[in-house]
Design an enzyme around this catalytic site. Structure first.
Site, PDB file in Angstrom:
ATOM      1  N   CYS A  51      -5.255  -3.517   3.180  1.00 45.84           N
ATOM      2  CA  CYS A  51      -5.265  -2.720   4.428  1.00 45.84           C
ATOM      3  C   CYS A  51      -4.727  -1.313   4.133  1.00 45.84           C
ATOM      4  O   CYS A  51      -5.284  -0.317   4.594  1.00 45.84           O
ATOM      5  CB  CYS A  51      -4.413  -3.430   5.465  1.00 45.84           C
ATOM      6  SG  CYS A  51      -4.123  -2.491   6.963  1.00 45.84           S
TER       7      CYS A  51
ATOM      8  N   TRP B 201      -7.232   0.605   2.086  1.00 50.32           N
ATOM      9  CA  TRP B 201      -8.376   0.979   2.926  1.00 50.32           C
ATOM     10  C   TRP B 201      -8.124   2.327   3.600  1.00 50.32           C
ATOM     11  O   TRP B 201      -9.041   3.122   3.784  1.00 50.32           O
ATOM     12  CB  TRP B 201      -8.589  -0.106   3.990  1.00 50.32           C
ATOM     13  CG  TRP B 201      -9.688   0.221   4.967  1.00 50.32           C
ATOM     14  CD1 TRP B 201     -11.010  -0.068   4.838  1.00 50.32           C
ATOM     15  CD2 TRP B 201      -9.545   0.914   6.214  1.00 50.32           C
ATOM     16  NE1 TRP B 201     -11.698   0.408   5.917  1.00 50.32           N
ATOM     17  CE2 TRP B 201     -10.833   1.013   6.787  1.00 50.32           C
ATOM     18  CE3 TRP B 201      -8.473   1.470   6.903  1.00 50.32           C
ATOM     19  CZ2 TRP B 201     -11.069   1.625   8.010  1.00 50.32           C
ATOM     20  CZ3 TRP B 201      -8.709   2.090   8.122  1.00 50.32           C
ATOM     21  CH2 TRP B 201      -9.992   2.159   8.659  1.00 50.32           C
ATOM     22  N   HIS B 202      -6.866   2.581   3.945  1.00 49.71           N
ATOM     23  CA  HIS B 202      -6.558   3.817   4.663  1.00 49.71           C
ATOM     24  C   HIS B 202      -6.720   5.060   3.803  1.00 49.71           C
ATOM     25  O   HIS B 202      -6.890   6.159   4.333  1.00 49.71           O
ATOM     26  CB  HIS B 202      -5.142   3.762   5.244  1.00 49.71           C
ATOM     27  CG  HIS B 202      -5.076   2.961   6.504  1.00 49.71           C
ATOM     28  ND1 HIS B 202      -4.933   1.598   6.506  1.00 49.71           N
ATOM     29  CD2 HIS B 202      -5.154   3.329   7.805  1.00 49.71           C
ATOM     30  CE1 HIS B 202      -4.930   1.168   7.751  1.00 49.71           C
ATOM     31  NE2 HIS B 202      -5.066   2.193   8.567  1.00 49.71           N
ATOM     32  N   GLY B 203      -6.630   4.933   2.510  1.00 50.25           N
ATOM     33  CA  GLY B 203      -6.826   6.129   1.703  1.00 50.25           C
ATOM     34  C   GLY B 203      -6.454   5.914   0.256  1.00 50.25           C
ATOM     35  O   GLY B 203      -5.775   4.946  -0.093  1.00 50.25           O
TER      36      GLY B 203
ATOM     37  N   PHE C 101     -10.193   8.509   6.545  1.00 51.14           N
ATOM     38  CA  PHE C 101     -10.246   7.142   6.042  1.00 51.14           C
ATOM     39  C   PHE C 101     -11.693   6.660   5.986  1.00 51.14           C
ATOM     40  O   PHE C 101     -12.000   5.637   5.514  1.00 51.14           O
ATOM     41  CB  PHE C 101      -9.417   6.204   6.924  1.00 51.14           C
ATOM     42  CG  PHE C 101      -7.993   6.678   7.095  1.00 51.14           C
ATOM     43  CD1 PHE C 101      -7.352   7.335   6.051  1.00 51.14           C
ATOM     44  CD2 PHE C 101      -7.310   6.494   8.273  1.00 51.14           C
ATOM     45  CE1 PHE C 101      -6.055   7.778   6.195  1.00 51.14           C
ATOM     46  CE2 PHE C 101      -6.003   6.935   8.427  1.00 51.14           C
ATOM     47  CZ  PHE C 101      -5.382   7.575   7.380  1.00 51.14           C
TER      48      PHE C 101
END
Lengths: 495, 349
Positions: free
Chosen positions: A339, A342-344, A495
């Site tokens: 997670c 996934w954000h960056g 993102f």
């Protein structure tokens, strides 16, 4: 030029061509044209085509070449899903599913993570004292790639598991991937919820239009009056935490919790509102997250479409809560590290994800501990206990967002140092001062309470048209007057 | 009022009508307040400094007023609270920091004229000369739409006369007066503007600002981390570096400076010019041609108007004292302010 300036002077310049930002006059014009055209066309397939053209125009206004990448990968997924559905051999179906996942994750990895991993590898080799010449790829990150990639993966996985039928109409499938209200920053939609809506011919509904307007107004307010305003307290401090006082750093940490909420939930509201105006219902992405009583509940209220996606396509397939406690904890940690990533493409995101995982694990252990201590459980269920739990969860989020927002570990360390050791330094005083944090904090807290205790549902039916008109005016005026000096892009676009 | 199904259209249209009515009223209210009722709504930075100045003058009615005018470098470099013992003695001049972000000679000229017209009128002014600004063909305050809004209605003709594109200057300014979402730019506290629209003077006291009561804006603590300095210096470099070959003192800079000096001569106000400290990083950016141009121009002005000139550029050459090569950090301010004030006080002897 100001927002109304464009309208009042009728100056339509080249910068009005790009409608990507929801809080821009460009988007207003773009949406007005699409809306008018959409409802004036009566033929169903023509409407779908119109929305598809509008969605690609929306994306191409940002980058035409990358729209071709989206189109190509979407068509590949379309054909793969059709083949999966028509195939009977399990091995072939599995191979096709693998192909779709590899293609989607491959694109995501190439565009988003290649340079990150090359750079990290270079740093690692450098620390080991080895000569290295890591290449740097000149790639542009396609906006929204993390969102539509997950949507495409969930679609092929659902078709593979026969939870959804493969879409026969390629226009419908392409529109599912690129539907412009949610294309660049979610919510992450599921094919089984969206595609049936595409098949239904729609009639214009004033009730729905009204709901859409309310969503859009609320979203604009959250973005302009909360998120952009708070960014003035956040950005300079996170840029150079060593220069600011402990007070300014705490203010920035709290302000960021409001900024990221206002920004992302504001975007989601505008996405939901514009979709409603076009007759589509998208899933709610936020549900008063700062009223959460524990971190697990927080993730049921924050970025709901991502957390449910991760639950359905990562956590449960990895074993979920079915195995031993240790196994469950491992799965939780992995899911949240993913997670974070996934954000960056930054190690601070991974660290933030890991911290979320640790908090989830700690919460599970605490739950187990409370199970055999009914008195503790009773205490926690009281009003005071609930309030304390909400506050504890909120402050845990504030602290973890410091990791999330920091550009690197060096700055993160400086932030935490200033927060927990007295530090003299500058205060942020312009263009807003820390007083505006108090005002915004109270505003967000009241809005959470109003919705949480269903006051909103009790109040709104009683409002007269005059009161509605006044409310709309106040929201619009406050949004524009409190807006930041420069138009800021949405945080989740990266993102 | 509960709305049944089927009544949504009329209910929505009724809301829309009320919304438009309220919005129109609000816009009218905003327009009247900002254009007629609140004189300095569009230039709150100036208004803040002037109001503080009036308060200081009220506290020291017998002291002659000396203003130090200039841009953000004056704003941040001169912390007069450090030298109160010297400027609040009987008969000592009341020195006040009237630095305003981005204020070049044109802006200083306009602000000085406003102070002379509406008070408080100074007995002596220091005018900041920043070498690189002299080359600008026109003031930032004429080129940047966010800065143009600061012009008062009765000043716009003069703005246009200084502008290289008067039609643009006028049209942008006029647009700002009818667009409530027009952005003001440059460090303006939004709540200041919001609160000023509410006709309750008590609320104005809640305004937050970034000046101390002597007009100083707080600066970063020292020592500033090197990476922060490097980043800030690069920005300053990009902003300030001229094309060395074409450097010349522009007609408008000359006109603004001579405007100030003529104004002071007519109003019998003493003037001195000064240049603030610059780090060796920054001074290295000036070519010999630029230095020669600036020097010969200032020599000409000094001889034409017989004004003294304080050249403080080399007072603190070490980049350690700066945040970006031309704005002092806390240590620099601590060293510079007393030395500068001592030098300024010599004018009274």
């Amino acid at each position: 030029m100001g927002f109304l300036g464009c309208l009042l002077t009728g100056r339509i310049s080249a910068d009005l061509i790009a409608p990507v930002l929801f809080n821009s006059v460009q988007f207003l014009i773009f949406f007005a044209v699409v809306f008018a055209a959409y409802w004036s066309v009566r033929i169903h397939w023509l409407r779908t085509l119109l929305l598809l053209v509008a969605s690609y125009y929306f994306y191409m206004s940002w980058n035409a070449k990358l729209a071709a990448v989206v189109a190509t990968s979407s068509l590949m997924d379309y054909f793969i899903a059709r083949t999966i559905e028509s195939s009977t051999g399990e091995w072939q179906r599995r191979r096709l599913l693998g192909m779709s996942i590899v293609m989607n994750l491959g694109l995501l990895f190439y565009f988003k993570y290649t340079n990150f991993f090359l750079e990290s590898l270079g740093q690692l080799l450098g620390r080991l004292g080895m000569e290295h010449h890591m290449p740097f790829l000149e790639v542009i990150l396609p906006i929204g790639i993390s969102f539509y990639t997950f949507e495409a993966i969930s679609y092929t996985v659902d078709v593979y598991h026969r939870h959804a039928e493969a879409e026969k109409n390629p226009l419908h499938f392409l529109l599912f991937i690129t539907f412009f209200p949610r294309m660049v920053a979610g919510p992450i939609i599921r094919a089984r919820n969206f595609l049936p809506q595409l098949k239904r011919n729609k009639r214009f509904s004033w009730a729905r239009f009204d709901l859409g307007v309310q969503y859009v107004l609320m979203g604009l307010f959250k973005k302009m009056a909360i998120a952009d305003r708070m960014s003035n307290l956040v950005d300079p401090v996170y840029q150079s935490p060593g220069q600011y006082s402990s007070w300014a750093v705490w203010v920035a940490a709290v302000a960021y919790s409001l900024q990221v909420y206002g920004d992302f939930s504001g975007y989601s509201d505008i996405a939901l509102g514009t979709a409603h105006m076009l007759g589509f219902k998208l899933p709610e992405n936020f549900n008063m997250p700062y009223m959460s009583r524990n971190i697990a509940e927080f993730w049921r209220r924050w970025h709901i479409s991502l957390s449910t996606w991760l639950r359905d396509y990562v956590f449960i397939p990895m074993g979920g809560s079915r195995g031993t406690l240790v196994r469950t904890m491992f799965t939780l940690m992995m899911t949240f590290a993913l997670c974070g990533l996934w954000h960056g493409a930054r190690w601070t995101f991974v660290a933030w994800g890991a911290v979320q995982g640790v908090m989830m694990v700690a919460h599970r252990l605490f739950l187990g501990w409370c199970k055999v201590r009914p008195k503790v459980r009773e205490m926690l269920e009281t009003k005071l206990g609930t309030t304390l739990r909400i506050l504890a969860t909120y402050w845990a989020c504030v602290l973890s967002f410091v990791i999330f927002r920091s550009q690197d570990f060096q700055r993160m360390k400086l932030m935490f140092h200033a927060m927990f050791h007295f530090q003299e330094g500058m205060e942020v005083r312009y263009p807003v001062s820390s007083d505006s944090l108090i005002f915004t904090f109270v505003l967000v807290a009241i809005s959470h309470l109003v919705v949480e205790f269903d006051l909103w549902k009790k109040i709104t039916p009683r409002l007269t048209p005059l009161e509605w008109g006044l409310a709309y005016t106040v929201i619009i005026i406050l949004a524009f007057m409190m807006a930041s000096e420069s138009q800021k892009t949405f945080i989740y676009f990266q993102f | 009022m509960h709305i049944k199904r089927g009544q949504f259209k009329s209910a929505f249209l009724a809301r829309l009508v009320w919304f438009l009515a309220f919005l129109s009223f609000s816009l009218l209210y905003w327009w009247v307040m900002t254009n007629f009722a609140i004189r300095d709504f569009w230039d709150p930075q100036f208004a803040l400094k002037r109001d503080f100045l009036r308060a200081r003058v009220k506290e020291n009615p017998d002291s002659p007023l000396w203003l130090i005018m200039g841009g953000s470098r004056v704003e941040s470099d001169l912390r007069l609270v450090q030298v109160l013992d010297r400027i609040r003695k009987n008969n000592a001049p009341l020195i006040y920091n009237f630095g305003l972000s981005g204020a070049d000679l044109f802006r200083q000229y306009i602000c000085l004229r406003r102070l002379i017209e509406n008070g408080p009128k100074p007995q002596r002014v220091g005018i900041e000369i920043f070498g690189t600004y002299l080359n600008y063909k026109q003031s930032n305050f004429l080129a940047a739409p966010t800065l143009l809004v600061r012009a008062r209605r009765d000043e716009i003709d003069e703005y246009c006369s200084f502008s290289s594109d008067p039609a643009f200057t006028r049209s942008v300014w006029e647009r700002s007066r009818i667009d409530p979402t027009y952005k003001y730019g440059m460090k303006l506290p939004h709540q200041t503007l919001l609160l000023r629209l509410i006709p309750m003077p008590l609320l104005w006291r809640l305004e937050k600002h970034f000046y101390d009561k002597w007009g100083w804006v707080k600066v970063p603590p020292a020592p500033i981390p090197k990476e922060d300095y490097d980043r800030e210096f690069l920005m300053a470099k990009a902003y300030f570096t001229n094309d060395p070959a074409s450097f010349e003192v522009s007609r408008n800079s000359d006109r603004a400076l001579r405007g100030i000096l003529d104004l002071c001569r007519n109003e019998k106000i003493d003037v001195f010019l000064f240049q603030l400290p610059e780090s060796t990083d920054l001074t290295a950016l000036y070519t010999d041609h630029e230095n020669a141009c600036i020097k010969s121009y200032l020599d000409q002005i000094k001889s034409d108007y017989r004004v003294p000139m304080m050249d403080c550029r080399s007072w603190l050459p070490d980049p350690y004292y700066y945040t970006d090569g031309n704005h002092l950090n806390a240590t620099g301010v601590e060293k510079f302010t007393p030395a500068f004030v001592d030098e300024v006080l010599k004018f009274s002897k």
